[in-house]
Scaffold this motif. Structure first.
Motif, PDB file in Angstrom:
ATOM      1  N   GLY A  81       0.796  -1.232   0.000  1.00  0.00           N
ATOM      2  CA  GLY A  81       0.000   0.000   0.000  1.00  0.00           C
ATOM      3  C   GLY A  81       0.821   1.270   0.000  1.00  0.00           C
ATOM      4  N   VAL A  82       2.138   1.157   0.088  1.00  0.00           N
ATOM      5  CA  VAL A  82       2.974   2.347   0.004  1.00  0.00           C
ATOM      6  C   VAL A  82       3.623   2.391  -1.379  1.00  0.00           C
ATOM      7  CG1 VAL A  82       5.030   3.513   0.900  1.00  0.00           C
ATOM      8  CG2 VAL A  82       3.422   2.438   2.478  1.00  0.00           C
ATOM      9  N   GLY A  83       3.349   3.438  -2.116  1.00  0.00           N
ATOM     10  CA  GLY A  83       3.888   3.561  -3.470  1.00  0.00           C
ATOM     11  C   GLY A  83       5.355   3.933  -3.455  1.00  0.00           C
ATOM     12  N   PRO A  84       6.038   3.776  -4.571  1.00  0.00           N
ATOM     13  CA  PRO A  84       7.447   4.144  -4.636  1.00  0.00           C
ATOM     14  C   PRO A  84       7.626   5.664  -4.535  1.00  0.00           C
ATOM     15  CG  PRO A  84       6.643   3.545  -6.808  1.00  0.00           C
ATOM     16  CD  PRO A  84       5.519   3.266  -5.848  1.00  0.00           C
ATOM     17  N   GLY A  85       8.850   6.055  -4.239  1.00  0.00           N
ATOM     18  CA  GLY A  85       9.152   7.485  -4.167  1.00  0.00           C
ATOM     19  C   GLY A  85       8.876   8.038  -2.779  1.00  0.00           C
ATOM     20  N   LEU A  86       9.408   9.219  -2.542  1.00  0.00           N
ATOM     21  CA  LEU A  86       9.208   9.882  -1.246  1.00  0.00           C
ATOM     22  C   LEU A  86       8.741  11.308  -1.496  1.00  0.00           C
ATOM     23  CD1 LEU A  86      12.392   8.745   0.710  1.00  0.00           C
ATOM     24  CD2 LEU A  86      10.022   8.132   1.269  1.00  0.00           C
ATOM     25  N   SER A  87       7.456  11.529  -1.382  1.00  0.00           N
ATOM     26  CA  SER A  87       6.960  12.884  -1.592  1.00  0.00           C
ATOM     27  C   SER A  87       5.618  13.042  -0.904  1.00  0.00           C
ATOM     28  CB  SER A  87       6.822  13.187  -3.087  1.00  0.00           C
ATOM     29  OG  SER A  87       5.832  12.362  -3.645  1.00  0.00           O
ATOM     30  N   ALA A  88       5.284  14.266  -0.638  1.00  0.00           N
ATOM     31  CA  ALA A  88       4.003  14.551   0.004  1.00  0.00           C
ATOM     32  C   ALA A  88       3.552  15.949  -0.369  1.00  0.00           C
ATOM     33  CB  ALA A  88       4.141  14.437   1.528  1.00  0.00           C
ATOM     34  N   THR A  89       2.268  16.139  -0.333  1.00  0.00           N
ATOM     35  CA  THR A  89       1.694  17.447  -0.630  1.00  0.00           C
ATOM     36  C   THR A  89       0.768  17.850   0.514  1.00  0.00           C
ATOM     37  OG1 THR A  89       1.735  16.989  -2.989  1.00  0.00           O
ATOM     38  CG2 THR A  89       0.268  18.745  -2.273  1.00  0.00           C
ATOM     39  N   ALA A  90       0.831  19.109   0.875  1.00  0.00           N
ATOM     40  CA  ALA A  90      -0.091  19.598   1.903  1.00  0.00           C
ATOM     41  C   ALA A  90      -0.461  21.030   1.595  1.00  0.00           C
ATOM     42  CB  ALA A  90       0.554  19.516   3.286  1.00  0.00           C
ATOM     43  N   SER A  91      -1.618  21.403   2.058  1.00  0.00           N
ATOM     44  CA  SER A  91      -2.003  22.800   1.886  1.00  0.00           C
ATOM     45  C   SER A  91      -2.353  23.382   3.243  1.00  0.00           C
ATOM     46  CB  SER A  91      -3.187  22.923   0.940  1.00  0.00           C
ATOM     47  OG  SER A  91      -4.319  22.329   1.532  1.00  0.00           O
ATOM     48  N   PHE A  92      -2.392  24.689   3.295  1.00  0.00           N
ATOM     49  CA  PHE A  92      -2.718  25.352   4.552  1.00  0.00           C
ATOM     50  C   PHE A  92      -3.503  26.623   4.259  1.00  0.00           C
ATOM     51  CE2 PHE A  92      -2.078  28.164   8.144  1.00  0.00           C
ATOM     52  CZ  PHE A  92      -2.263  27.304   9.224  1.00  0.00           C
ATOM     53  N   ASP A  93      -4.474  26.840   5.092  1.00  0.00           N
ATOM     54  CA  ASP A  93      -5.246  28.079   5.004  1.00  0.00           C
ATOM     55  C   ASP A  93      -5.474  28.543   6.435  1.00  0.00           C
ATOM     56  OD1 ASP A  93      -6.787  30.182   4.172  1.00  0.00           O
ATOM     57  OD2 ASP A  93      -8.135  28.977   2.930  1.00  0.00           O
ATOM     58  N   VAL A  94      -5.434  29.844   6.645  1.00  0.00           N
ATOM     59  CA  VAL A  94      -5.727  30.349   7.982  1.00  0.00           C
ATOM     60  C   VAL A  94      -7.229  30.470   8.111  1.00  0.00           C
ATOM     61  CG1 VAL A  94      -5.553  32.334   9.505  1.00  0.00           C
ATOM     62  CG2 VAL A  94      -3.573  31.593   8.208  1.00  0.00           C
ATOM     63  N   GLY A  95      -7.784  29.771   9.087  1.00  0.00           N
ATOM     64  CA  GLY A  95      -9.214  29.906   9.314  1.00  0.00           C
ATOM     65  C   GLY A  95      -9.487  31.206  10.048  1.00  0.00           C
ATOM     66  N   GLY A  96     -10.718  31.544  10.131  1.00  0.00           N
ATOM     67  CA  GLY A  96     -11.114  32.707  10.928  1.00  0.00           C
ATOM     68  C   GLY A  96     -10.506  33.996  10.409  1.00  0.00           C
ATOM     69  N   ASP A  97     -10.135  34.850  11.329  1.00  0.00           N
ATOM     70  CA  ASP A  97      -9.758  36.209  10.948  1.00  0.00           C
ATOM     71  C   ASP A  97      -8.263  36.432  10.812  1.00  0.00           C
ATOM     72  OD1 ASP A  97     -12.373  36.943  10.782  1.00  0.00           O
ATOM     73  OD2 ASP A  97     -12.498  37.631  12.852  1.00  0.00           O
ATOM     74  N   GLY A  98      -7.486  35.355  10.820  1.00  0.00           N
ATOM     75  CA  GLY A  98      -6.044  35.551  10.674  1.00  0.00           C
ATOM     76  C   GLY A  98      -5.407  35.876  12.008  1.00  0.00           C
ATOM     77  N   THR A  99      -4.140  36.227  11.954  1.00  0.00           N
ATOM     78  CA  THR A  99      -3.395  36.465  13.180  1.00  0.00           C
ATOM     79  C   THR A  99      -2.810  37.875  13.164  1.00  0.00           C
ATOM     80  OG1 THR A  99      -1.572  35.671  14.553  1.00  0.00           O
ATOM     81  CG2 THR A  99      -1.321  35.370  12.187  1.00  0.00           C
ATOM     82  N   PHE A 100      -2.722  38.480  14.338  1.00  0.00           N
ATOM     83  CA  PHE A 100      -2.270  39.870  14.422  1.00  0.00           C
ATOM     84  C   PHE A 100      -0.881  39.982  15.044  1.00  0.00           C
ATOM     85  CE2 PHE A 100      -6.687  40.279  13.666  1.00  0.00           C
ATOM     86  CZ  PHE A 100      -6.874  41.518  13.084  1.00  0.00           C
ATOM     87  N   SER A 101       0.060  40.509  14.284  1.00  0.00           N
ATOM     88  CA  SER A 101       1.334  40.937  14.849  1.00  0.00           C
ATOM     89  C   SER A 101       1.104  42.304  15.481  1.00  0.00           C
ATOM     90  CB  SER A 101       2.398  41.077  13.759  1.00  0.00           C
ATOM     91  OG  SER A 101       2.600  39.852  13.114  1.00  0.00           O
ATOM     92  N   ASN A 102       1.957  42.702  16.388  1.00  0.00           N
ATOM     93  CA  ASN A 102       1.787  44.050  16.939  1.00  0.00           C
ATOM     94  C   ASN A 102       3.136  44.650  17.310  1.00  0.00           C
ATOM     95  OD1 ASN A 102       1.418  42.127  19.496  1.00  0.00           O
ATOM     96  ND2 ASN A 102       2.070  44.150  20.248  1.00  0.00           N
ATOM     97  N   ALA A 103       3.126  45.946  17.549  1.00  0.00           N
ATOM     98  CA  ALA A 103       4.358  46.633  17.923  1.00  0.00           C
ATOM     99  C   ALA A 103       4.026  47.999  18.509  1.00  0.00           C
ATOM    100  CB  ALA A 103       5.273  46.810  16.716  1.00  0.00           C
ATOM    101  N   THR A 104       4.982  48.542  19.223  1.00  0.00           N
ATOM    102  CA  THR A 104       4.931  49.963  19.570  1.00  0.00           C
ATOM    103  C   THR A 104       6.243  50.590  19.111  1.00  0.00           C
ATOM    104  OG1 THR A 104       3.499  49.610  21.472  1.00  0.00           O
ATOM    105  CG2 THR A 104       4.763  51.663  21.423  1.00  0.00           C
ATOM    106  N   HIS A 105       6.131  51.718  18.450  1.00  0.00           N
ATOM    107  CA  HIS A 105       7.319  52.461  18.032  1.00  0.00           C
ATOM    108  C   HIS A 105       7.407  53.735  18.871  1.00  0.00           C
ATOM    109  CE1 HIS A 105       7.635  50.660  13.691  1.00  0.00           C
ATOM    110  NE2 HIS A 105       7.320  49.752  14.583  1.00  0.00           N
TER     111      HIS A 105
END
Ligand code: FES
Ligand code: FES
Lengths: 787, 168
Positions: free
Chosen positions: A620-644
């Motif tokens: 059940g394992v095919g030849p070769g070594l490779s993989a595919t994956a995808s990613f999406d940020v759910g919801g409203d994303g993530t917030f970086s922040n800073a003070t200058h």
């Protein structure tokens, strides 16, 4: 092979490589002058293209005569719009006609010229000198129309129309939020402050101008387009549509790129025209934008006008924010973002780091006879953060409170926080960054120097967050016809146990060849120099959205991580089978192999089976070594922040502004490569300072550009840009694979607000307040003269 | 009209037949294939095209190739060893993250090489002033100044070391 480096003590990390400032993979070739930028590419028989460009800001084009052009020695071809007959580029929003008016951008202007510098014809010649001679021989007849050169002129009653289909020259008019009862809040509020601001038109100004080399490849039956673009797949789609080819007949490749900052994340008409010429001539065609065109005819940004009111309680609580935003988007909607990019960004995000219970906003994009606009690093956030931070400074004065203290009372401190703008903010360090930034300047003695009677010194702050990693869901809220967001990665291990990983993002200075390799290295337990990142080739990458909006490490980095984990599982499964053990007992050993108890197999040994002895693989394992994956940020994303925090000194003799100190306390979650994060912050801050104090694209009343060279368009140098002290805080993101948040834009976002606040603080004794950028030196001079 | 010129670049002599209006940067990049030298403005402001002409930094976009016949031209390609080993200045740029996209880098490197050869005792402030003659859009300049300053002090230390050894 590289050794895992020492851990930097002040930052957490999840493995041997992430969190370490390792040598950049990009550096050796770039330092040796062996990078491959688009202008370095030479193909046999290659021709050179340039454009006949409109000399009028607004005109009917009566005729385009290229016969003299074709007679110039060395000229091979010259095409007008009628000759090439290409489909135009139309970017769409899924919004009703009263909110959005679609307008087509022709590849070459035909009946109408809408800005000085608009391409009208393409000339192709055997060398770059001959092509210039050719361009000069073109005869274009114009019937000039009255140009529209400002947002106020565009909106004026009876103004000439830039696009007949867009009444009042308005392409976007959206009111995203209007809290019920907001007027009553203003009526009853203890204090109401107003900010009216105009920000200058700016050029993102990558040091490498735009350019392309296109050729038809008979063997691949493909139009191959090597172009400096942040979005190769989007170029492929538009180009295929414009010239009438299938997607698979177009291959877009991005070589090394000398910066982009957003200017290259939209599809340029010149790259389409040059490719169309190459297709027609069946010869390679190169177009390299010259600096004059880059300054006058490339995509611009940032020209906005704000009318904002804010209501405060006597205790300094912000109660409501009411904003009207008008963005001068120039002549056309850019693809894929449309002219909505700036007003929608400002409208959606303006409440920022503050707990604002009531919010009303109207955002408009108006079209004018100026070069069109594209997203530019930060997109509207440098502007609205500046406006909101001015609101807090003004309110502090009106309420007799310290401006930092006023912010402290209003920043979001409990997360997740659901804002009035329907956004859920993930955890950040808003208050902590504010405190640390102020404390740092205090410890350095700047507050006592500020009170020196003989000097004009001011201190200013900006506290902000920045949504990074917009997933499909977040972009869908903007209602673009095409919805960016996800990223897909494919990982492949070769016989030696080294891996190559594709990413749909596109590094052009951001160091992804290094940082993404670090992420993969930790997931697989191999050194980062055994990981090769593959990017910028539509034939090798399944699909990608490129790099913009600080999405690469959050989304692309998460996709490479997910693909690595999958590959790791595959390696474990095969190793377990070979060692006759249960797969659950097999683990990656962190040293390039899989361990089961005290036995282990190296990746090379596993790869040997996967490729060369496939009969030994588990069922059940095919030849070769490779993989595919995808990613999406759910919801409203993530917030970086800073003070200058910024300290400036004003010169009463000249109105000059010197930045004495710049402190940035930033939090982008887990920093994959702290030195790179700092580099992004410093470079971003330089661009923010440029917008606040130096750079402006200006036009005369006829719409003629007044800054066609670096003599007039003042790019700050090492003499003007200060050193920046950077302090890191780390609030890891819960839903990106490495805990990282985006780091590409924050510097640019925070700088104008902090600089402008510092200038106004220095002017505190004069009664003068300056809210426009770039800050006019004469105004400072006059204010100090009177005082 | 075509002109015959002889150009010495990175110690190698080339005979060229070129138009008199051909700039040095075009000759380097397109006739000699030395594409490490970049073009950012073609009007003498950005410094991306900086090369050394008889040891002094010069804007290759402002010079006609014919003007520098007989001079020693050095470009970024001359800095690393033939096997790719980077020189001390290049290594300092990498260590300090003095480059991001790398487009301004060859010009910055040649500017610094020329300057440090002339002024090995340069202070950091003087280095900053010199860096101010070129543009970089990515770094904010700080790390470029630090890289050059670090290289200068390492060179001074190495020189002092040599002196100490020869007098010991
Ligand atoms: S290209 Fe020579 S100075 Fe800019
Ligand atoms: S590193 Fe990109 S311009 Fe300097």
């Amino acid at each position: 092979m590289a050794e895992p480096p020492q851990r930097s003590p002040h930052l957490r990390r999840d493995g041997a490589w992430v969190g370490a400032s390792v040598p950049r993979r990009e550096d050796p070739r770039l330092l040796a002058g062996r990078g491959r930028f688009v202008d370095d590419i030479v193909l046999p028989g290659m021709l050179h293209a340039q454009f006949v460009r409109s000399t009028e800001a607004h005109a009917e084009i009566l005729s385009v005569d290229l016969s003299e052009v074709r007679a110039v020695p060395g000229v091979v071809a010259a095409y007008s719009a009628a000759d090439l007959n290409l489909r135009g580029v139309t970017a769409l929003l899924d919004r009703p006609p009263h909110e959005f008016v679609p307008t087509a951008m022709p590849v070459l202007a035909h009946d109408r010229a809408r800005y000085v510098g608009e391409p009208v014809a393409i000339v192709v010649a055997r060398d770059p000198y001959a092509v210039e001679d050719g361009v000069e021989a073109a005869i274009v007849e114009y019937a000039p129309l009255q140009p529209v050169v400002s947002d106020t002129a565009a909106l004026a009653e009876g103004a000439p129309l830039v696009h007949a289909e867009a009444p009042r020259n308005t392409l976007v008019d959206v009111s995203l939020f209007a809290t019920e009862g907001i007027d009553a809040i203003f009526d009853e509020a203890h204090t109401v402050v107003e900010v009216h601001t105009k920000t200058g038109r700016q050029n993102a100004l990558p040091l490498e101008t735009r350019g392309v080399v296109a050729d038809w490849d008979d063997r691949d039956e493909q139009l191959r387009v090597q172009t400096c673009s942040q979005v190769p797949h989007q170029v492929r789609t538009v180009l295929a549509r414009c010239v009438g080819l299938d997607e698979k007949q177009v291959r877009v490749i991005v070589p090394d790129m000398g910066g982009g900052f957003g200017q290259k994340c939209v599809v340029g008409r010149e790259e389409i025209a040059a490719a169309a010429a190459a297709l027609r001539l069946r010869r390679p065609v190169k177009w390299i934008e010259d600096r004059r065109d880059a300054l006058t005819a490339a995509f611009l940004a940032r020209e906005q006008r704000y009318a904002v009111r804010a209501a405060f309680s006597a205790e300094g609580e912000i109660l409501a924010l009411d904003a009207d935003v008008v963005c001068d988007m120039g002549a056309y909607s850019c693809y894929p973002f449309t002219a909505g990019i700036e007003p929608l960004m400002a409208s959606a995000e303006m409440p920022g780091v503050y707990k604002i219970p009531a919010y009303r906003v109207r955002g408009r994009a108006v079209t004018t006879n100026k070069a069109p606009t594209a997203p530019y690093r930060g997109v509207s956030r440098p502007q609205y953060v500046m406006v909101v931070e001015r609101v807090f400074e003004k309110a502090a004065r009106a309420l007799g409170l310290d401006a930092v203290e006023l912010r402290r009372r209003n920043v979001i401190t409990v997360f997740p926080y659901k804002g009035v703008n329907d956004i859920t903010y993930d955890p950040g360090s808003y208050l902590e960054s504010l405190d640390l930034c102020e404390q740092t300047l205090r410890d350095e003695g700047w507050f006592s120097r500020r009170s020196d009677e003989n000097r004009v010194i001011g201190i200013g702050f900006s506290c902000f967050s920045e949504r990074t990693g917009y997933g499909s869901g977040a972009f869908a809220q903007r209602r673009m016809e095409v919805v960016p967001g996800f990223d897909i990665s494919e990982i492949r291990m070769d016989l030696n146990g080294t891996v190559s990983v594709t990413t749909g993002t596109l590094s052009h200075g951001q160091s992804h060849e290094t940082t993404m390799a670090q992420i993969v290295a930790d997931r697989l337990g191999i050194p980062y120099d055994r990981v090769k990142i593959v990017q910028g080739d539509t034939d090798r990458i399944t699909y990608g959205w490129g790099s913009f909006a600080s999405r690469s490490i959050t989304i692309g980095g998460s996709a490479v991580a997910a693909a690595s984990v999958k590959l790791g599982d595959q390696l474990r499964e095969i190793a377990a089978h070979l060692l006759e053990a249960d797969v659950d007992s097999a683990e990656l050993d962190g040293a390039g192999g899989v361990r089961v108890g005290d036995r282990s197999l190296s990746f090379a040994e596993i790869a040997d089976v996967a490729y060369l002895k496939a009969h030994l693989l588990p069922k059940g394992v095919g030849p070769g070594l490779s993989a595919t994956a995808s990613f999406d940020v759910g919801g409203d994303g993530t917030f970086s922040n800073a003070t200058h925090g910024v300290v400036v000194e004003l010169d009463p003799g000249t109105g000059g502004i010197e930045i004495l100190r710049y402190v940035c306390v930033e939090d982008c979650g887990v920093a994959i490569h702290p030195q790179v994060v700092e580099g992004q912050a410093r470079g971003g801050i330089a661009q923010g300072i440029a917008g606040a104090l130096f750079e402006q694209v200006t036009y005369d009343d006829a719409g003629q550009p007044l800054a066609p060279s670096f003599m007039e368009y003042k790019v700050p140098t090492a003499a003007e840009i200060p050193d920046v002290r950077i302090e890191h805080l780390e609030t890891p993101c819960a839903f990106t694979e490495s805990g990282a948040k985006g780091a590409g834009e924050g510097g640019t976002i925070g700088a104008p607000a902090a600089v402008l606040n510092a200038v106004n603080d220095a002017l505190r004794h004069t009664g003068v307040e300056l809210d426009d950028t770039p800050v006019p030196r004469e105004a400072i001079f006059r204010a100090l003269e009177k005082a | 009209m075509i002109q015959l010129i002889e150009l010495t670049v990175n110690g190698e002599r080339h005979d060229l037949a070129i138009e008199p209006r051909r700039t040095l940067v075009d000759v380097l990049r397109h006739d000699l294939g030395l594409t490490g030298t970049h073009v950012g403005c073609e009007h003498g402001i950005c410094g991306a095209c900086t090369v050394l002409v008889d040891g002094a930094p010069a804007r290759a976009c402002l010079l006609f190739a014919a003007q520098v016949e007989g001079a020693e031209i050095r470009t970024v390609e001359s800095l690393a060893e033939p096997d790719g080993t980077l020189n001390d200045l290049q290594r300092c740029f990498s260590e300090h993250h003095g480059l991001q996209c790398g487009f301004c880098t060859p010009g910055m490197l040649m500017l610094a090489e020329g300057y440090l050869a002339e002024e090995p005792e340069a202070t950091k402030e003087e280095i900053r002033e010199v860096v101010a003659s070129n543009l970089c859009r990515c770094t904010g300049y700080q790390t470029i100044v630090e890289a050059i300053d670090d290289c200068a002090s390492r060179r001074r230390a190495a020189f002092q070391d040599q002196l100490d050894r020869s007098t010991a």
